[in-house]
Design a protein around this motif. Sequence first.
Motif, mmCIF file in Angstrom:
data_model
loop_
_atom_site.group_PDB
_atom_site.id
_atom_site.type_symbol
_atom_site.label_atom_id
_atom_site.label_comp_id
_atom_site.label_asym_id
_atom_site.label_seq_id
_atom_site.Cartn_x
_atom_site.Cartn_y
_atom_site.Cartn_z
ATOM 1 N N LEU A 157 0.820 -1.134 -0.102
ATOM 2 C CA LEU A 157 -0.013 0.060 -0.008
ATOM 3 C C LEU A 157 0.820 1.213 -0.084
ATOM 4 C CD1 LEU A 157 -2.735 -1.003 2.551
ATOM 5 C CD2 LEU A 157 -3.098 -0.614 0.060
ATOM 6 N N THR A 158 2.123 1.225 0.496
ATOM 7 C CA THR A 158 2.976 2.313 0.408
ATOM 8 C C THR A 158 4.072 2.357 -0.397
ATOM 9 O OG1 THR A 158 4.471 1.336 2.038
ATOM 10 C CG2 THR A 158 2.602 2.640 2.971
ATOM 11 N N GLY A 159 4.157 1.104 -1.416
ATOM 12 C CA GLY A 159 5.195 1.271 -2.248
ATOM 13 C C GLY A 159 6.622 0.879 -1.652
ATOM 14 N N ARG A 160 6.685 0.489 -0.501
ATOM 15 C CA ARG A 160 7.922 0.121 0.224
ATOM 16 C C ARG A 160 8.402 -1.457 -0.179
ATOM 17 N NH1 ARG A 160 9.271 4.223 3.862
ATOM 18 N NH2 ARG A 160 7.375 5.703 3.917
ATOM 19 N N ASP A 161 9.683 -1.420 0.118
ATOM 20 C CA ASP A 161 10.171 -2.961 0.279
ATOM 21 C C ASP A 161 9.925 -3.423 1.405
ATOM 22 O OD1 ASP A 161 11.879 -4.974 0.323
ATOM 23 O OD2 ASP A 161 13.653 -4.053 0.150
ATOM 24 N N ALA A 162 8.968 -4.595 1.335
ATOM 25 C CA ALA A 162 8.675 -5.461 2.513
ATOM 26 C C ALA A 162 9.770 -5.765 3.575
ATOM 27 C CB ALA A 162 7.872 -6.414 2.012
ATOM 28 N N GLY A 163 11.148 -6.209 2.838
ATOM 29 C CA GLY A 163 12.105 -6.543 3.490
ATOM 30 C C GLY A 163 13.143 -5.601 4.293
ATOM 31 N N HIS A 164 12.732 -4.310 3.995
ATOM 32 C CA HIS A 164 13.456 -3.207 4.576
ATOM 33 C C HIS A 164 13.248 -3.195 5.988
ATOM 34 C CE1 HIS A 164 15.329 0.605 5.131
ATOM 35 N NE2 HIS A 164 16.019 0.415 4.093
ATOM 36 N N PRO A 165 14.057 -2.842 6.791
ATOM 37 C CA PRO A 165 13.885 -2.529 8.399
ATOM 38 C C PRO A 165 12.900 -1.480 8.886
ATOM 39 C CG PRO A 165 16.036 -3.122 8.045
ATOM 40 C CD PRO A 165 15.585 -3.065 6.567
ATOM 41 N N ASP A 166 12.973 -0.413 7.808
ATOM 42 C CA ASP A 166 11.861 0.728 7.885
ATOM 43 C C ASP A 166 10.687 0.287 7.669
ATOM 44 O OD1 ASP A 166 14.150 2.176 8.631
ATOM 45 O OD2 ASP A 166 13.952 3.497 7.076
ATOM 46 N N THR A 167 10.397 -0.682 6.951
ATOM 47 C CA THR A 167 8.737 -0.853 6.659
ATOM 48 C C THR A 167 8.379 -2.071 7.670
ATOM 49 O OG1 THR A 167 9.718 -1.006 4.076
ATOM 50 C CG2 THR A 167 7.562 -2.084 4.786
ATOM 51 N N ARG A 168 9.403 -2.630 7.846
ATOM 52 C CA ARG A 168 8.855 -3.424 9.197
ATOM 53 C C ARG A 168 8.728 -2.837 10.414
ATOM 54 N NH1 ARG A 168 12.143 -9.421 8.954
ATOM 55 N NH2 ARG A 168 11.445 -9.698 6.758
ATOM 56 N N LEU A 169 9.362 -1.786 10.779
ATOM 57 C CA LEU A 169 9.188 -0.921 11.899
ATOM 58 C C LEU A 169 7.846 -0.403 11.645
ATOM 59 C CD1 LEU A 169 12.824 0.527 12.529
ATOM 60 C CD2 LEU A 169 11.412 -1.056 14.029
ATOM 61 N N ARG A 170 7.595 0.172 10.461
ATOM 62 C CA ARG A 170 6.410 0.864 10.378
ATOM 63 C C ARG A 170 5.152 0.026 10.497
ATOM 64 N NH1 ARG A 170 5.571 5.691 7.572
ATOM 65 N NH2 ARG A 170 7.687 5.666 6.869
ATOM 66 N N ALA A 171 5.055 -0.999 10.028
ATOM 67 C CA ALA A 171 4.024 -2.052 9.909
ATOM 68 C C ALA A 171 3.962 -2.385 11.639
ATOM 69 C CB ALA A 171 4.627 -3.413 9.362
ATOM 70 N N LEU A 172 5.001 -2.685 12.304
ATOM 71 C CA LEU A 172 4.719 -2.881 13.766
ATOM 72 C C LEU A 172 4.116 -1.681 14.545
ATOM 73 C CD1 LEU A 172 8.247 -4.631 14.237
ATOM 74 C CD2 LEU A 172 6.031 -5.789 14.654
ATOM 75 N N ALA A 173 4.453 -0.218 14.022
ATOM 76 C CA ALA A 173 4.042 0.652 14.795
ATOM 77 C C ALA A 173 2.607 0.801 14.599
ATOM 78 C CB ALA A 173 5.003 1.931 14.321
ATOM 79 N N LEU A 174 2.235 0.625 13.278
ATOM 80 C CA LEU A 174 0.735 0.645 13.001
ATOM 81 C C LEU A 174 -0.240 -0.285 13.822
ATOM 82 C CD1 LEU A 174 1.128 1.106 9.324
ATOM 83 C CD2 LEU A 174 0.342 2.875 10.893
ATOM 84 N N LEU A 175 0.602 -1.689 13.783
ATOM 85 C CA LEU A 175 -0.202 -2.687 14.489
ATOM 86 C C LEU A 175 -0.345 -2.368 16.057
ATOM 87 C CD1 LEU A 175 -1.632 -5.524 13.751
ATOM 88 C CD2 LEU A 175 0.784 -6.351 14.464
ATOM 89 N N GLY A 176 0.537 -1.578 16.471
ATOM 90 C CA GLY A 176 0.704 -1.334 18.029
ATOM 91 C C GLY A 176 -0.573 -0.650 18.151
#
Length: 229
Positions: A157-176
């Motif tokens: 949805l954001t056009g980011r790389d799913a394997g990049h640490p920033d994307t994973r951090l963003r996903a965790l923050a949203l899930l929080g």
Amino acid sequence: MTRQRRSDAESGARQKLIDAGIILFGLHGYEATSTRSLAAAAGVNLAAIPYHFGGKEGLYRAVASHIVDARNAVLGPYFERIRSLCADPAAGRDTLVSALRAMIQALAADTLGTSQGRDASQIMIQEQIALTPAFDLFYEGFFCTALDAWTGLVARLTGRDAGHPDTRLRALALLGQIVIFRVGAFTVLRHLGWQRFTPEAVESIAEICIEQIEASLAPAAAASPGGAS
């Protein structure tokens, strides 16, 4: 007692111990929960724990496996739907957002709206506080699958790389934004003057989380960290 009746009784004792374990391990954690309290809560003889599970650790592992299976039965189809859509180049943004909404609604309803989900999530929370030998069962059996699906959706949805640490951090923050309502349940209820999470309250929580998460998922600029190249 016939062989069938004995088998049914043993199966019933085993399930009673698992049910008691879900509640007591969630309330007190693994270390602070005694085998005596587990047997008493289950209404079985203390010897039933080593007989069926080999000891407290075996019972805890059985509880973990039960929780993983139950959560996958409820939420697994939503994760599978998301993975399928993320692998489909033709899936449009509206379809992806619809899958996101469905997953958040299901997660909120299960985690906050059912006693089974609340009890199971309590143990999952305990695992974040004090790691046990069963953590790998939770992570490999549920957390990893859920987070991979969620991160893939955020990336798409954001056009980011799913394997990049920033994307994973963003996903965790949203899930929080959703998780906080379970981790801080008593504070949330006191702050809002609620006695419990009613179906209407759970629906409101889901809708507000959806609104905020959608607003955070605008497509990223190509130069953003973790963005698609």
